[in-house]
Enzyme design. Structure first.
Site, PDB file in Angstrom:
ATOM      1  N   HIS A   1      37.005  30.049  46.300  1.00 37.93           N
ATOM      2  CA  HIS A   1      38.081  30.304  45.337  1.00 37.93           C
ATOM      3  C   HIS A   1      38.018  29.381  44.127  1.00 37.93           C
ATOM      4  O   HIS A   1      38.969  29.303  43.355  1.00 37.93           O
ATOM      5  CB  HIS A   1      39.450  30.111  46.000  1.00 37.93           C
ATOM      6  CG  HIS A   1      39.898  31.280  46.814  1.00 37.93           C
ATOM      7  ND1 HIS A   1      39.114  31.860  47.773  1.00 37.93           N
ATOM      8  CD2 HIS A   1      41.059  31.980  46.814  1.00 37.93           C
ATOM      9  CE1 HIS A   1      39.784  32.857  48.339  1.00 37.93           C
ATOM     10  NE2 HIS A   1      40.950  32.959  47.769  1.00 37.93           N
TER      11      HIS A   1
ATOM     12  N   GLU B   1      39.081  45.141  42.806  1.00 37.88           N
ATOM     13  CA  GLU B   1      38.621  44.710  41.477  1.00 37.88           C
ATOM     14  C   GLU B   1      37.570  45.648  40.894  1.00 37.88           C
ATOM     15  O   GLU B   1      37.602  45.973  39.705  1.00 37.88           O
ATOM     16  CB  GLU B   1      38.068  43.280  41.535  1.00 37.88           C
ATOM     17  CG  GLU B   1      39.135  42.194  41.648  1.00 37.88           C
ATOM     18  CD  GLU B   1      39.575  41.928  43.076  1.00 37.88           C
ATOM     19  OE1 GLU B   1      39.079  42.612  43.992  1.00 37.88           O
ATOM     20  OE2 GLU B   1      40.414  41.032  43.281  1.00 37.88           O
TER      21      GLU B   1
END
Lengths: 358, 380
Positions: free
Chosen positions: A163, A94
């Site tokens: 998450h 990322e």
């Protein structure tokens, strides 16, 4: 002086000449209701595909967006239509690909960066917070950053602590970026199309739990302007202010309350930055009571900001202290029942409204 | 004509000369540095001395508290910026870290604009909003000046990606090479490894130029990175072409680096260059330099890159003592004029606080601020 095909002449840079789509006022947008029922994920796909057909500067990159057809099937079929040069599978890096896309935006391209989940964006915190929103300022107006970061935000289904992040309060703190949080398929398409055309970095929050939601989405092209809330339900007892997935919790709670003879407003903010404070004030003047429902933690949350702005702008119109309902102030639990209790679920909203009304 | 205007017009002439020289529009095609036209070689000396003199004045102004914040001096590393940029075209993207004054000047930014930026004045390249660490120059394809160690490395891959995308998807532009500079401290950041992986995976024409001055702030290279004697093998691990180049001799830089630039442009494959150099000053202006000896610094000063080039050019008959003296005088005047310019330039008006935050400044973006469009910097 050298010619800069991308930056100076052939294509208008975001900075010098932001080409904004023709925005229609809320009452001239296509009807919200209708019978072209598609999923939220399809609405997102439609928005991206329509813009990519019109504008070769737009491309999509992220993990599993191409050959896998999207980890959540949002980009299904897009590789076939646009090819691997514009639908780009990235490694799980990322920081690397977000930074790369920011540079592409500085030279005039219009990247859409898909984070499989906003929970994974923290490893890219430096580029997305330090570079994208500040580039225009620290370059003295020379380089803009027309980029969209989008992905799932908030608790999914039992994904536990790491998450299930709601990043909006953390990120909306930073000046220079815009933030949109659609609560339904219609808004998902119209807001994403606006985001792609905006010359500033847009943080676009979706929700894994809403991707399968079905509703009418007009086939035609439409752009929902940023900073215009939608009154999803009109009442007189309390104004519920929300955004993203909890708007749906509010609508569910409103049904329950209506059965008891309590009619509440549900105001869907659609965007957080800009925040349509005028619409909130307008409804507060009618109901004189406000509850902000937010699926992030309470401390320094968007709800806190909305309440602060309400107190600053329409304090005298309030009959009681403004209230907020956030997720429980704990890490996101795994167990199904605990996760449900953790969220600002319809039952908690109903309780909060009853409490406000005494 | 005042001294300042005279100096500044002289600088403009130098710049005009540069525009006509092979170093500007097209990279020189000579195989070795000694075959390059005299004008190019003399311009290198000029640019290196300009950076040296500019940094001397920068330190002076910093000590007088006219420049604030963090300020990183480029002195000692001049051959790197001038030599590597001398191998590129003027529209090849360049990005660097916070020790960026040298790259800005080598890229053609006016000393006035560079100095005014550090003085926080409106005629600075970023209108006084960036400071020493954020030199941006759109006309000269300089994309900053970045403050976070190694943050520029994924972006370097991004400019290469963008140029390639424009060529292949949009059918515009041309084959370009992106230069991404980094200090040895940046070797240790994860994002550099991600950037190398992406650059190699996607055939991105970017060259990572390690300005290896031996220190990551105050930590010597053998204390901050593994296998520090053999850095190029790391890049090779990613399938990236890598080379180690002596960064103190600009002729050598050209000879070794130019073929790498040409190959990168042709093949669209990334490269990594370990350029051994040395900074004479501390990490920043506030560095007491307890981590190294004066003798070590003197060893490198004995191998000074400007003195080396000057002596080479004298040997070649391209410049003589009188020419060198008058060049230094011209440069000294130009740099002094840049300080005068920066001193006298207007400070940003209060309203500037709220400009250039958004390119599309809508209402309600902030509970306390009303943003407006910024005005274009006339110098950029």
């Amino acid at each position: 002086m050298t010619t800069m095909p991308m930056i100076e002449s052939d294509i208008h840079p975001a900075v010098d000449n932001p080409e904004l789509p023709a925005f229609l006022p809320n009452d001239q947008l296509p009807p919200f209701d209708g019978d072209r029922i598609i999923q939220y994920r399809e609405a997102l796909r439609e928005a991206m595909s329509e813009e990519m057909r019109k504008d070769k500067r737009v491309f999509l990159l992220g993990e599993e967006v191409a050959q896998y057809n999207g980890a959540y099937k949002i980009s299904q079929g897009m590789l076939d239509e646009f090819g691997p040069k514009r639908i780009i599978d990235t490694p799980i890096s990322e920081n690397g690909f977000a930074g790369m896309a920011i540079a592409a935006a500085m030279t005039g391209l219009r990247p859409i960066v898909e984070f499989m989940s906003w929970s994974f964006s923290f490893v890219a915190a430096d580029p997305i917070l330090n570079n994208a929103p500040k580039m225009l300022y620290m370059s003295g107006g020379q380089f803009g950053c027309p980029i969209v970061f989008r992905g799932n935000d908030g608790a999914g289904g039992q994904l536990a602590s790491t998450h299930s992040w709601c990043v909006e309060a953390l990120y909306a703190n930073v000046p220079g970026l815009k933030m949109a949080i659609p609560s339904n398929p219609y808004d998902a398409k119209g807001l994403l199309k606006t985001a792609i055309n905006d010359p500033d970095p847009v943080f676009f929050m979706e929700s894994e739990r809403m991707l399968g939601d079905k509703a009418h989405v007009p086939e035609e092209e439409y752009y929902i302007p940023f900073g215009q809330a939608r009154l999803a339900r009109e009442g007189d007892a309390v104004t519920l202010v929300s955004f993203g997935r909890p708007v749906n919790f509010c609508l569910e709670a409103a049904e329950t309350l209506a059965a008891e003879g309590i009619e509440v407003d549900v105001l869907d903010m659609r965007t957080i930055r800009p925040l349509d404070i005028e619409s909130i004030i307008e409804r507060v003047k009618v109901t004189n009571k406000v509850l902000v429902v937010d699926q992030s933690w309470p401390f320094a949350s968007i709800a806190s900001e909305v309440m602060a702005q309400i107190c600053e702008t329409c304090f005298d119109w309030l009959d009681s202290a403004p209230a907020r309902l956030n997720t429980a102030d704990v890490p996101t639990p795994y167990a199904k029942g605990l996760e449900y209790d953790y969220l600002p679920n319809p039952e908690r909203i109903v309780d909060a409204v009853r409490k406000m009304l005494g | 004509m005042t001294q300042a205007t005279a100096a500044s017009s002289e600088h403009t002439q130098m710049n005009t000369a540069k525009a006509d020289s092979p170093a500007s529009g097209l990279a020189p095609t000579a195989k070795t540095a000694t075959e390059l036209p005299k004008e190019v070689l003399v311009k290198w000396l000029y640019d290196m001395q300009l950076i040296r003199e500019f940094e001397n004045r920068t330190m002076q102004a910093y000590q007088q508290a006219k420049i604030g914040g963090f300020c990183h001096i480029y002195t000692g590393q001049e051959a790197v910026a001038v030599g590597t940029i001398g191998c590129t075209n003027s529209d090849d993207p360049v990005i660097t870290a916070y020790r960026d004054h040298g790259h800005a000047l080598a890229r053609g930014m006016s000393p006035e604009s560079c100095m005014a930026e550090m003085f926080g004045k409106t005629t600075g390249c970023a209108k006084g909003k960036g400071g020493s660490m954020h030199m941006f120059d759109r006309p000269n394809w300089l994309f900053g000046g970045h403050g976070i160690v190694s943050a520029q490395t994924p972006m370097g891959a991004g400019f290469a990606f963008s140029e390639k995308y424009q060529l292949e998807v949009m059918g515009i532009g041309k084959k370009k090479v992106t230069l991404c500079y980094m200090g040895d401290g940046a070797l240790d950041q994860g994002c550099f490894h991600e950037a190398q992986n992406l650059a190699s995976l996607w055939d991105l024409p970017v060259i990572y130029i390690l300005e290896n001055n031996g220190y990551s702030m105050g930590t010597a290279i053998n204390r901050h990175t593994a296998n520090s004697e053999n850095l190029i093998d790391r890049a090779k691990g990613y399938g990236i072409k890598a080379a180690k180049i002596d960064g103190l001799d600009i002729m050598n830089i050209y000879n070794e680096f130019k073929p790498i630039v040409d190959e990168c442009r042709e093949t669209s494959r990334p490269a990594f260059i370990d350029l051994k150099t040395y900074r004479y000053q501390g990490h920043s202006m506030s560095d007491p330099q307890k981590y190294r000896t004066k003798e070590e610094v003197d060893t490198y000063k004995d191998k000074d890159s400007i003195a080396k080039l000057c002596s080479d050019l004298m040997h070649m008959g391209h410049i003589d003592e009188a020419g060198w003296k008058s060049m230094r005088k011209v440069i000294s005047d130009i740099v002094r004029a840049s300080v005068e310019h920066a001193e006298n330039a207007p400070i940003p008006e209060a309203g500037e606080l709220y400009t250039d935050v958004y390119a599309n400044p809508q209402k309600n973006l902030s509970p306390t601020a009303t943003y407006t469009h910024g005005t274009k910097n006339p110098l950029m």
